[in-house]
Design a protein around this motif. Sequence first.
Motif, PDB file in Angstrom:
ATOM      1  N   ASN A 262       0.833  -1.206   0.000  1.00  0.00           N
ATOM      2  CA  ASN A 262       0.000   0.000   0.000  1.00  0.00           C
ATOM      3  C   ASN A 262       0.864   1.252   0.000  1.00  0.00           C
ATOM      4  O   ASN A 262       0.544   2.234  -0.667  1.00  0.00           O
ATOM      5  N   ALA A 263       1.972   1.207   0.743  1.00  0.00           N
ATOM      6  CA  ALA A 263       2.864   2.378   0.807  1.00  0.00           C
ATOM      7  C   ALA A 263       3.376   2.736  -0.581  1.00  0.00           C
ATOM      8  O   ALA A 263       3.465   3.917  -0.937  1.00  0.00           O
TER       9      ALA A 263
ATOM     10  N   THR B 269       0.797   4.391  -2.833  1.00  0.00           N
ATOM     11  CA  THR B 269       0.719   5.819  -2.524  1.00  0.00           C
ATOM     12  C   THR B 269       1.950   6.558  -3.050  1.00  0.00           C
ATOM     13  O   THR B 269       1.824   7.567  -3.743  1.00  0.00           O
TER      14      THR B 269
ATOM     15  N   PHE C  58      -7.110   2.952   1.736  1.00  0.00           N
ATOM     16  CA  PHE C  58      -6.799   1.600   2.200  1.00  0.00           C
ATOM     17  C   PHE C  58      -7.591   1.248   3.456  1.00  0.00           C
ATOM     18  O   PHE C  58      -8.079   0.125   3.583  1.00  0.00           O
TER      19      PHE C  58
ATOM     20  N   GLU D 236      -3.811   7.574   0.718  1.00  0.00           N
ATOM     21  CA  GLU D 236      -3.629   6.620   1.812  1.00  0.00           C
ATOM     22  C   GLU D 236      -4.919   6.279   2.551  1.00  0.00           C
ATOM     23  O   GLU D 236      -5.133   5.112   2.899  1.00  0.00           O
TER      24      GLU D 236
END
Length: 166
Positions: free
Chosen positions: A56-57, A60, A70, A67
């Motif tokens: 996920n990081a 982004t 999520f 962010e």
Amino acid sequence: MDLITQLSQSLGEGLKTLGAQATTAESCTGGGIGEAITRVPGSSAWFEAGYITYSNAQKTAQLGVPEPLFASVGAVSREVVEAMALGAQARSGARFAVAVSGIAGPDGGTPGKPVGTVWLAWAVDGRVLAERQLFAGDRDEVRRQTVKAALEGLIRLVAGEISTRG
């Protein structure tokens, strides 16, 4: 020649006809779509960039996915793949984009998002279309079906056979 390579070749022919380029934003396929595309000799003329954003990081950082999405809808969602596709398109400058995020298994499924759940999104000119698929099989089969569906959608989009919302 296998089906995936044939699809990649067909995609390239369509993009060359338009003088356009494509980009990919991949999570569950781990670069499989980009690998399939670059099997085709001369693909550098119509394949701009591939983003493998497994975490996920990185979705982004590399693609600009907000962010908070999520926590609110999860990585495997319409909103996230739409943001991935539009982010890849904006960052690469390619006219066409595809993005995928899914649960290839064997773990990670939930009752609401079982193993095999994949969201795909295609973008052109800042407009996007997304769809949810539920693929059967083991991890390799889910990933292979996702690559196939991603390429087929790009081909249809390049050919003007599907429309997007802006």
